[in-house]
Design an enzyme around this catalytic site. Structure first.
Site, PDB file in Angstrom:
ATOM      1  N   LYS A  29       0.860  -1.176   0.000  1.00 37.24           N
ATOM      2  CA  LYS A  29       0.000   0.000   0.000  1.00 37.24           C
ATOM      3  C   LYS A  29       0.900   1.230   0.000  1.00 37.24           C
ATOM      4  O   LYS A  29       1.769   1.369   0.879  1.00 37.24           O
ATOM      5  CB  LYS A  29      -0.861  -0.022   1.261  1.00 37.24           C
ATOM      6  CG  LYS A  29      -2.250   0.554   1.117  1.00 37.24           C
ATOM      7  CD  LYS A  29      -3.011   0.279   2.420  1.00 37.24           C
ATOM      8  CE  LYS A  29      -4.401   0.843   2.384  1.00 37.24           C
ATOM      9  NZ  LYS A  29      -5.029   0.779   3.718  1.00 37.24           N
TER      10      LYS A  29
HETATM   11  O1  G3P Z   1      -7.699   1.425   5.469  1.00 34.77           O
HETATM   12  C1  G3P Z   1      -7.861   2.770   5.336  1.00 34.77           C
HETATM   13  C2  G3P Z   1      -9.214   3.343   5.670  1.00 34.77           C
HETATM   14  O2  G3P Z   1     -10.208   2.386   5.582  1.00 34.77           O
HETATM   15  C3  G3P Z   1      -9.264   4.207   6.881  1.00 34.77           C
HETATM   16  O3  G3P Z   1     -10.551   4.418   7.393  1.00 34.77           O
HETATM   17  O4  G3P Z   1     -12.103   5.182   9.158  1.00 34.77           O
HETATM   18  O5  G3P Z   1      -9.660   5.775   9.324  1.00 34.77           O
HETATM   19  O6  G3P Z   1     -11.098   6.858   7.630  1.00 34.77           O
HETATM   20  P1  G3P Z   1     -10.865   5.614   8.437  1.00 34.77           P
END
Ligand code: G3P
Length: 217
Positions: A83
Site C-alpha cells: 500500500k
Molecule cells: O484502510 C484505510 C481506511 O479504511 C481508513 O478508514 O475510518 O480511518 O477513515 P478511516
C-alpha cells in the site's frame, strides 16, 4: 463484490474469516499501531488466516524508500499487497513495484483524477476514502461513481477498493455502483448481519414450534 476486513486485529480476522465472507484484509499504519507485537509477524499471521490479498502500507515518503520498503514487505508472504499513499512519489513507486510483479494498492485517494493517475501506472487497487469525504460534508459515494465510470470508459484493470467505510449503507451503495471491493471495519461487518425482522422472525418461528410441540405433548 469482494469484502475485505479493514483491521490488523487477529481475533477479528479469525472470527470473520471462519464465517467464510472475507476475501482479503487491508491494514494501515494507524491500525497496525493499535496491535501489540511485531508488525511483520502480525502481517504474516493475517496472510496465513485470510489466504487472500493483505495490504501492508509503507512508512517511507520518498520514491526510493517506498520501493525499498515495498520490496521488503513483499517478502513477508506472497499474499502481501504493498500500500502506497497517493502522490508523485507513491505513483512513481507504484510503477516501479508493478514492473517487479509486486501488487500495489494506492491509498488516500480523494478525486477521480488521482484514481486515473493510479490506474495509468498499473495500480492493482485504488483506495478512495469515502468516510473521510463524508466527514467534510462531501459525498464520498459520488467519488466511487465517478471512478467506476472513468475506469469502465477505458477498461482499466485497477480494482476500486472502497475504503474508510463507516456504515452498511456505504457497502450497499458501493454494490449498486459496481465497485469491486469494500474494505470494512469489523463493526460494519457486524452491522451488515443485523436486521430486527430477522431476529423477531426467528423468535416467532421458535415460539410457534414450541407452542405446537407443547400442545401435542
Ligand atoms: O484502510 C484505510 C481506511 O479504511 C481508513 O478508514 O475510518 O480511518 O477513515 P478511516
Amino acid at each position: 463484490m469482494k469484502l475485505f476486513l479493514d483491521t490488523g486485529n487477529i481475533k477479528d480476522i479469525e472470527t470473520y474469516c471462519a464465517i467464510g465472507i472475507i476475501d482479503g484484509v487491508t491494514t494501515n499504519p494507524s491500525l497496525m499501531a493499535k496491535e501489540p507485537g511485531d508488525p511483520r509477524a502480525i502481517t504474516k499471521r493475517i496472510c496465513q488466516i485470510v489466504q487472500g490479498p493483505v495490504s501492508a502500507e509503507v512508512i517511507a515518503t520518498d520514491v526510493d524508500g517506498m520501493i525499498r520498503e515495498g520490496k521488503d514487505l513483499a517478502t513477508i508472504d506472497p499474499h502481501v499487497v504493498i500500500k502506497v499513499p497517493f502522490g508523485k512519489a507513491g505513483v512513481q513507486a507504484c510503477k516501479a513495484l508493478r514492473a517487479e510483479g509486486i501488487r500495489v494498492n494506492v491509498t488516500l485517494v480523494f478525486s477521480p483524477t488521482q484514481a486515473l493517475l493510479a490506474a495509468k501506472v498499473g495500480a492493482t487497487y485504488v483506495s478512495p476514502f469515502v468516510g473521510r469525504l463524508d466527514d467534510i460534508a462531501t459525498d464520498g459515494m459520488e467519488l466511487i461513481r465517478q471512478i467506476v465510470d472513468v475506469y469502465e470508459n477505458y477498461d482499466f484493470e485497477t480494482e476500486v477498493l472502497v475504503a474508510s467505510v463507516r456504515s452498511p449503507m456505504h457497502v450497499a451503495i458501493a454494490g449498486q455502483m459496481g465497485a469491486d471491493i469494500c474494505t470494512c471495519p469489523p463493526a460494519v461487518i457486524e452491522a451488515m448481519f443485523k436486521h430486527p425482522l430477522t431476529d423477531s422472525g426467528i423468535e416467532r418461528f421458535l415460539k410457534d414450534w414450541d407452542d405446537a410441540k407443547g400442545a401435542k405433548a
